[in-house]
Design an enzyme around this catalytic site. Sequence first.
Site, short mmCIF file in Angstrom:
data_model
loop_
_atom_site.label_atom_id
_atom_site.label_comp_id
_atom_site.label_asym_id
_atom_site.label_seq_id
_atom_site.Cartn_x
_atom_site.Cartn_y
_atom_site.Cartn_z
N HIS A 88 0.82 -1.22 0.00
CA HIS A 88 0.00 0.00 0.00
C HIS A 88 0.85 1.27 0.00
CE1 HIS A 88 -4.21 -1.71 0.85
NE2 HIS A 88 -3.42 -2.71 0.48
N ASP A 89 2.08 1.19 0.53
CA ASP A 89 2.97 2.35 0.40
C ASP A 89 3.51 2.42 -1.03
OD1 ASP A 89 4.40 4.62 1.30
OD2 ASP A 89 6.22 3.42 1.55
N GLY A 101 5.82 6.31 -4.72
CA GLY A 101 6.06 4.88 -4.59
C GLY A 101 6.45 4.46 -3.19
N HIS A 210 -1.18 -13.30 -0.71
CA HIS A 210 -2.46 -13.63 -0.07
C HIS A 210 -2.46 -15.04 0.52
CE1 HIS A 210 -5.03 -10.17 -1.99
NE2 HIS A 210 -4.14 -9.74 -1.12
N ASP A 216 -9.84 -8.28 7.83
CA ASP A 216 -10.56 -7.79 9.01
C ASP A 216 -11.77 -6.95 8.61
OD1 ASP A 216 -8.94 -8.92 10.93
OD2 ASP A 216 -7.61 -7.17 11.08
N ASP A 228 -6.72 -18.44 2.69
CA ASP A 228 -6.57 -19.88 2.43
C ASP A 228 -6.50 -20.59 3.78
OD1 ASP A 228 -3.92 -19.77 3.35
OD2 ASP A 228 -2.99 -20.15 1.40
N ASP A 235 2.81 -21.09 1.33
CA ASP A 235 2.70 -22.21 0.38
C ASP A 235 1.86 -21.78 -0.82
OD1 ASP A 235 0.13 -22.06 1.36
OD2 ASP A 235 0.25 -23.92 2.52
#
Length: 373
Positions: A88-89, A101, A210, A216, A228, A235
Amino acid sequence: MLDKVSLHCSSQHYMAFAHLLAVLFSLAVVRQSDAALTKRVACADGIHTATNEACCALFPVMDDIQANLFDGGECGEDVHESLRLTFHDAIGFSFTEGGGGADGSIIIFSDIETNFHANIGIDEIVEEQKPFIARHNITPGDFIQFAGAVGVSNCPGAPQLEFLLGRPPATAPSPDLLVPEPFDTVTSIIARFADAGFNSSEIIALLSSHTVAAADHVDPTIPGTPFDSTPFTFDTQIFVEVQLRGTLFPGTGGNQGEVESPLEGELRLQSDSSLARDSRTNCDWQSFVGEQVKMQTQFKAAMSKLAVLGQDVSQMVDCSEVIPVPPPPVTLEAFLPAGLDMNDIEQACATAAFPILTAQPGPVTSVAPVPPS
Ligand code: HEM
Ligand SMILES: *[C@@H]1O[C@H](CO)[C@@H](O)[C@H](O)[C@H]1NC(C)=O
């Protein structure tokens, strides 16, 4: 010895010998310059060494965050949030809209950036990281990427990420609307990443993240709901489980950016679901299933780009050696969650079949939430 040889050998043999000497000599020169490049300096702490003295300053930062931010080296919520923060930064960068960036603007201008809709919940880790930055001599941009790389090294199966030191403090906040949202279309996600220098394969590689993640705020009634079934392991299960057919579980659904998931207690982002099924990205998505090394390599490469977006790399020092080597994953094999079979896979890639996987033993189970830290 040379004299003796030249006296006793024919000139042809001598020439061959001289040539050999020349080769040996050039090898010695190469070896010497290698040695000069890898010469290590002792850090002032009397414990560590580094190839560049500037990297010495990172050891106390690492000890502090491992002990006091990551609860002694876990791959828990604070690591997950720190990894999300690197994105996000950094993604606050656009060839057309501006933005610095990976410059720490999300922390320096947190009053502005944490209010961006896509940054919902990011204020939590921003406020947690601020005191660490205050007590060490490190810029927010460097700290965010360093914490992300150290944090990921706590996750079994992760690659050892690169870390370059030397981001100057941000001078302006990022423009709004540069961080992708889970309800964005594949077309808009691809366009947004292209405008930051990433192609569609790199998007999918980055989404390996991810695999150590939970939401949240997408469905606020079930905080800590993972993407997952193995949110503490780096993994390839995210690529398996997003490809399973979804079910609408009671008490879920109806939230913007959330779609039906395969298991109770697992949350599926609409964006992940769409990217796994869209013809522009579905074969890349499937290509990571069970391919641990490929995922590590491509995630690492894409993260290296992300971590220096908008930065002048020629002014930075490579301190990657400071990042710990992550532990190997407990299971390398990709699997189907218990109670499911290959008919539960929603084949999307048109040019290759989904790898045949075995289900974990036992009946269908639900996935436990990631505890808050
Ligand atoms: C299409 C691009 C992406 C979208 C739409 C997206 C969206 C989201 C959303 C909605 C969440 C849940 C936030 C919450 O409710 O707490 C999330 C979590 C997360 N994202 Fe992404 N993401 C994207 C790409 C990335 C990338 C490139 C990275 C890192 C390289 C990343 C790392 C994470 C991590 C680690 C979490 C888990 C945070 C936690 O468990 O607290 N995401 N993402
Ligand atoms: C995306 O970029 C990477 C890195 O430059 C490259 O290896 C890959 O082939 C590209 N993929 C596509 C689909 O253009």
